[in-house]
Scaffold this active site. Structure first.
Site, PDB file in Angstrom:
ATOM      1  N   CYS A  75       0.864  -1.175   0.000  1.00  0.00           N
ATOM      2  CA  CYS A  75       0.000   0.000   0.000  1.00  0.00           C
ATOM      3  C   CYS A  75       0.905   1.231   0.000  1.00  0.00           C
ATOM      4  O   CYS A  75       1.820   1.331   0.833  1.00  0.00           O
ATOM      5  CB  CYS A  75      -0.846  -0.033   1.267  1.00  0.00           C
ATOM      6  SG  CYS A  75      -1.774   1.474   1.571  1.00  0.00           S
ATOM      7  N   CYS A 188      -0.608   4.048  -6.204  1.00  0.00           N
ATOM      8  CA  CYS A 188      -1.607   3.407  -5.335  1.00  0.00           C
ATOM      9  C   CYS A 188      -1.744   1.985  -5.867  1.00  0.00           C
ATOM     10  O   CYS A 188      -1.849   1.786  -7.086  1.00  0.00           O
ATOM     11  CB  CYS A 188      -2.941   4.140  -5.416  1.00  0.00           C
ATOM     12  SG  CYS A 188      -4.279   3.286  -4.540  1.00  0.00           S
TER      13      CYS A 188
HETATM   14  N1  DGL Z   1      -3.990   0.745  -2.026  1.00  0.00           N
HETATM   15  C1  DGL Z   1      -3.656   1.822  -1.194  1.00  0.00           C
HETATM   16  C2  DGL Z   1      -2.495   2.642  -1.654  1.00  0.00           C
HETATM   17  O1  DGL Z   1      -1.672   2.119  -2.362  1.00  0.00           O
HETATM   18  C3  DGL Z   1      -4.665   2.514  -0.387  1.00  0.00           C
HETATM   19  C4  DGL Z   1      -5.909   3.005  -0.983  1.00  0.00           C
HETATM   20  C5  DGL Z   1      -6.744   3.558   0.145  1.00  0.00           C
HETATM   21  O2  DGL Z   1      -7.103   2.762   1.035  1.00  0.00           O
HETATM   22  O3  DGL Z   1      -6.998   4.776   0.170  1.00  0.00           O
HETATM   23  O4  DGL Z   1      -2.347   3.787  -1.291  1.00  0.00           O
END
Ligand code: DGL
Length: 270
Positions: A75, A188
């Site tokens: 993440c 993301c």
């Molecule tokens: N998949 C996540 C990232 O890479 C988080 C997305 C979220 O929960 O806002 O930031």
């Protein structure tokens, strides 16, 4: 049991980290995997750094209790807000990989870039982690950033490859500051699920980078270096824990893995 045969721990706020887990499973099929999707608290992108650190610490404790040999922060928001904190507090006990550094190292290796766009959650963009790390290795490059907070919840709710996602993506990417970019970073881990649309929007002359491949290579390199590769001959076992049992998680997992997954519920403390 030898440490080699302990599982890899991977976490994200939801389904985004599955794009990383999928790449790791393909390149390291013998590894057992424990995935934690903190679906009760997504999106992380709109949370304060303190709260994201708190959730990341609870998940790390959970993965340590399950004997994970490595922690993959799948993440960007948690990598931006919690990597240093986790490293400081757990780095002695477990190897930790984040998704930002492997990607930036690969940007550095690409000498053709003069203007790079970054899209990500509010948290990732506000943290400034990408421009800071990119400028440290490619000082003359221009970096333009845009928060795209609707994208992760949109993908999490199952809207990709359809009219709704198309319109939202186009509205974000039509931003004038993206004129003449030669690369865009999908900062993301949910965004690889809309990578095709983004590539079509910009056309072939713009390179689209995401962290799936680079993170998977970083995980493999560290496991090799530390002699921690799983030496079992059979395929690895994969377990998926969710802090809230959501149907969209199972639907997206099915798209990525080609079959239903079984998820297990684990409540993080408040
Ligand atoms: N998949 C996540 C990232 O890479 C988080 C997305 C979220 O929960 O806002 O930031």
């Amino acid at each position: 049991m030898l440490k080699n045969n302990f599982p890899l721990g991977i976490f994200d706020s939801g389904i985004g980290g599955l794009t990383i887990a999928d790449a790791i499973i393909k390149c390291l099929p013998h590894e057992d995997i424990l995935y934690f999707g903190d679906t009760a608290h997504l999106p992380y992108g709109d949370k304060s750094p303190e709260l994201v650190r708190k959730y990341a610490a609870q998940i790390t404790e959970f993965l340590l209790e399950h004997n994970c040999k490595m922690l993959v922060i799948a993440c960007n928001t948690a990598s931006a807000f919690a990597y240093d904190f986790l490293q400081e507090n757990y780095g002695q006990r477990i190897k930790i990989i984040n998704v930002v550094e492997p990607l930036v190292e690969n940007l550095e290796a690409d000498r053709s870039l003069s203007k790079i766009a970054i899209i990500g959650t509010r948290g990732t963009i506000a943290s400034g982690v990408y421009p800071k790390k990119i400028k440290a290795v490619i000082p003359n490059v221009e970096v333009v950033c845009k928060e795209t907070p609707l994208l992760a919840p949109m993908i999490e709710a199952g809207f990709f490859h359809d009219k709704i996602s198309q319109e939202i993506i186009e509205a974000y990417l039509s931003d004038q500051q993206f004129k003449n970019i030669d690369a865009i970073v999908l900062a993301c881990t949910h965004y690889p699920l809309i990578k095709k649309e983004i590539q079509v929007f910009f056309g072939e002359k713009v390179k689209v980078f995401d962290s799936t491949d680079f993170t998977q290579k970083a995980v493999k390199n560290v496991l090799e270096k530390e002699q921690l590769l799983n030496n079992q001959k059979k395929k690895g076992q994969h377990r998926f824990f969710l802090s809230d049992n959501t149907a969209s998680f199972r639907a997206t997992a099915k798209i990525l893995f080609g079959s239903e997954i079984e998820s297990e519920f684990y409540a993080l403390s408040k």
